[in-house]
Design an enzyme around this catalytic site. Structure first.
Site: not given
Ligand code: ATP
Ligand code: MG
Length: 347
Positions: A141, A186, A218, A242, A246
């Protein structure tokens, strides 16, 4: 008697003012019972800041927040501010940055009385009780973004220190819970994730009472819906956080029952419901106040170490929902204030 604490209340927009009013009502009743001495300073923020001062984060609001012991935010944003020179939501980004709020915490629990609202099977979700800890001030970000005609680039940047402080935060939280941290990365692809995993292993040695497991993002996304009960504290970088937070917020079946907290290293923390300002139902006294009330509980627990006050609010919310007193979003017909009236009877 300890010194008086200052809580800044940012009501903001949409349903913000009505749920804030109810939250402050409940706080007042609880504070008397637990002898918590505090004052509330109400300030304009978001669209309300634009209306009054021409900016979503007015100078005096920022100053009050910086000098407070904790901040309670209801919700910001409304369609009418979408074309403002500085949008309402930018006020929240600016506030997070100014306060150095690097750790975003979202507890996820599935209330048995609401399990039928979850898109997942009851036996999968009931009993889920975990926390997503998202790094909030670093990563992709805030890296360089380059967009050209035929190529584009986003830089994901993390220092060892940025990783260490968020991992430590996760271990501190786990220590007070089920003592398990799932660090999500990851690392089979990303250099930042390789560093992330190395630091997580190092930090784990400082917390021998807490178990650390690593999970690729994942497979974590998959496990969250196939076996959410396996998690206690999930900690991850900004972008993964993020997405995962959610995803996690779908489990309980409603946005109206989920609080959050954001912490800095030494300054005041900020507490807010995860839902938005819900302009479609604003001003009708039908919004679900539970996210907001549970945010007050988090504030008492995490900023003032007041477990008694926090549990009092959480248990009262549970009791009222178990009695079937529910707002419209949960399939009931109670109004915002009726829910809170019933809750105050149980305090
Ligand atoms: P954001 O403002 O974060 O972008 P959003 O616009 O995606 O969020 P919300 O403002 O949270 O979403 O509203 C999404 C839907 O959920 C709306 O239909 C809204 O009425 C409903 N909703 C959100 N919060 C509540 C609440 N506390 N009680 C009842 N319904 C709610
Ligand atoms: Mg919205």
């Amino acid at each position: 008697m300890t010194e008086k604490k200052t809580i800044v209340a940012l009501s903001g927009d949409g349903i913000g003012p009505e749920i804030m009013a109810q939250a402050l009502r409940v706080l007042k009743v609880v504070a008397e019972k637990i002898e918590f001495d505090y004052e509330v300073v109400e300030k304009a923020f978001g669209g309300a800041g634009i209306d009054q001062f021409g900016h979503p984060l007015p100078e005096e609001t920022l100053l009050a927040c910086q000098n407070s012991d904790a901040i309670l935010l209801a919700a910001i944003g409304a369609p009418k501010y979408d074309n403002a020179p500085v949008r309402a939501e930018q006020g929240l980004l600016a506030l997070r940055k100014a306060l150095g709020l690097y750790a975003n915490i979202r507890p996820i629990t599935v209330h048995p009385a609401l399990a039928h609202l979850s898109p997942l099977k009851r036996e999968v979700v009931v009993g889920s009780d975990f926390v997503v800890v998202r790094e909030l001030t670093g990563g992709i970000y805030f890296g360089e973004h380059t967009l050209e005609e035929t190529s584009a680039r986003d830089v994901n940047d993390y220092s060892a220190e940025e990783i260490r402080r968020i991992i430590r935060k996760a271990f501190e939280i786990a220590r007070k819970r089920k003592k398990k941290v799932t660090s999500v990365d990851k690392q089979n692809v990303l250099a930042t994730s390789k560093l992330w995993r190395k630091i997580a292993d190092e930090v784990a040695t400082e917390y021998p009472d807490v178990t650390l497991e690593h999970q690729l993002v994942d497979s974590c996304a998959m496990l969250m819906i196939t076996n959410p009960k396996k998690f206690d504290v999930i900690v991850t970088e900004n972008l993964f956080g993020d997405i995962l937070s959610d995803e996690a917020s779908v489990l309980p079946g409603s946005l109206g029952v989920m609080p959050s907290a954001s912490h800095s290293e030494t300054g005041p923390s900020l507490y807010e419901p995860i839902h938005g300002s819900a302009p479609d139902i604003a001003g009708q006294n039908i919004a679900n106040p539970v996210s907001m009330l549970l945010s007050v509980a988090m504030l008492l627990r995490e900023s003032f170490d007041n477990e008694v006050g926090a549990s009092m609010i959480e248990q009262a919310c549970d009791t009222v929902m178990n009695e079937g007193i529910l707002t419209r979003d949960l399939g009931g017909d109670a109004s915002t204030s009726e829910f809170v009236d019933a809750l105050i009877k149980h305090l």
